[in-house]
Design an enzyme around this catalytic site. Structure first.
Site, PDB file in Angstrom:
ATOM      1  N   GLU A   1       0.885  -1.150   0.028  1.00 56.63           N
ATOM      2  CA  GLU A   1      -0.029  -0.015   0.093  1.00 56.63           C
ATOM      3  C   GLU A   1       1.025   1.194  -0.170  1.00 56.63           C
ATOM      4  OE1 GLU A   1      -3.411  -0.682   2.281  1.00 56.63           O
ATOM      5  OE2 GLU A   1      -3.440   1.703   3.080  1.00 56.63           O
TER       6      GLU A   1
ATOM      7  N   ASP B   1       0.252   5.464   0.553  1.00 55.61           N
ATOM      8  CA  ASP B   1      -1.072   6.281   0.916  1.00 55.61           C
ATOM      9  C   ASP B   1      -0.606   7.643   1.089  1.00 55.61           C
ATOM     10  OD1 ASP B   1      -2.556   3.863   1.930  1.00 55.61           O
ATOM     11  OD2 ASP B   1      -1.409   3.978   4.026  1.00 55.61           O
TER      12      ASP B   1
ATOM     13  N   GLU C   1      -2.829  10.525   3.168  1.00 56.69           N
ATOM     14  CA  GLU C   1      -3.840  10.388   4.041  1.00 56.69           C
ATOM     15  C   GLU C   1      -3.989  11.675   4.774  1.00 56.69           C
ATOM     16  OE1 GLU C   1      -4.176   5.872   5.821  1.00 56.69           O
ATOM     17  OE2 GLU C   1      -2.574   6.986   6.314  1.00 56.69           O
TER      18      GLU C   1
END
Length: 293
Positions: free
Chosen positions: A112, A114, A116
């Site tokens: 993953e 990210d 955020e």
């Protein structure tokens, strides 16, 4: 006395150079065609908490549900961006995300990358968190590689463009074409190489999102809304021929950043970075060997 007043003025008024980054000199977002939402994405969950108006997508979280979307195609490299506008006010516990993942293909053992936005309380800035997982899981053993920033603008006032460039050699995070972080491939064990999809979502992460869970989502302020537009997803799909050449964040076809881009990135990290996992003395850095290699 005049000299005293001049010195006082300099001390009290912050330098504009400490607030806004210098020009990066190159704008990779201009090299990739914008997509409407339905050209590249589909709803993944929370369909009733999602609406599309012209080219802009709105998703929201309330007491009943959040919402998420996913790219139609999986990629093995590329440039992935969206212009996002966040909700002002109390948003503690709420995560607004734009990221790459292969969790559905490799549950419990996924990669993953990210971007955020960690929700906040009244009067405090949003925190933008970047993160990279390699073959992680959601059961507490996941090894995060977080770097966090307080941005040089208010992300609730207007749309700003956030992007991830992922190639077999490096991952570069960009905000309005300003590189803020570069994560290079130092070994296969510490770098995501399996195909990933592009996702976006808004959800309740009260257990950790705001000051390590000190402040929770307060549904008196619902709905919590995020807007996305100017979608970009360009690169080598999972099934593209091997001759497909990875895209670059700089004028160099081989990748990397220019000297000017590197200077701007160092400037951002000096003035706007608020956390770096490699500098955290509480972390077990034997698990993150890229910090010292």
């Amino acid at each position: 006395m005049a000299l005293f007043h001049l010195l006082l003025f300099i001390l009290v008024i912050p330098s504009s150079n400490a607030q806004w980054p210098p020009s990066p000199g190159y704008w990779p977002s201009s090299k990739f065609r914008a997509l409407s939402f339905y050209q590249g994405y589909r709803n993944l969950w929370g369909y009733s908490h999602q609406s599309v108006d012209h080219s802009a997508l709105t998703i929201w979280l309330d007491r009943t549900s959040g919402s998420g979307f996913k790219s139609v195609k999986a990629f093995r490299s590329g440039y992935f961006g969206a212009s996002i506008k966040l909700q002002p006010g109390y948003t503690a516990g709420v995560i607004t995300a734009f990221y790459l993942s292969n969790n559905e293909a490799h549950p419990g053992h996924h990669d993953e990358v990210d971007i955020e936005f960690l929700g906040t309380t009244f009067g405090k800035p949003y925190t933008l968190q970047t993160n990279v997982y390699i073959r992680g899981s959601g059961d507490g053993r996941i090894i995060g590689r977080e770097m966090k920033f307080h941005l040089w603008f208010d992300p609730t006032k207007d749309f700003h463009h956030y992007a991830i460039l992922w190639s077999p050699r490096e991952i570069i995070f960009l905000v309005d074409d300003v590189p803020i972080r570069r994560y290079t491939r130092k070994s296969d064990a510490t770098y995501p190489l399996r195909p990933m999809w592009v996702y976006g979502s808004i959800w309740d992460a009260s257990s950790w999102a705001t000051e390590d869970g000190k402040y929770k989502a307060d549904y008196r302020y619902q709905p919590f809304v995020a807007r996305y537009t100017n979608f970009k997803a360009s690169g080598c799909s999972a099934y593209a021929p091997r001759r497909c050449h990875p895209v670059s964040a700089s004028p160099y076809r081989s990748g990397g950043l220019t000297r000017q881009q590197n200077r701007v990135m160092r400037w951002v990290q000096r003035y706007h970075m608020v956390y770096n996992y490699c500098w955290d003395p509480k972390r077990d850095h034997s698990l993150t060997p890229e910090c010292w290699r």
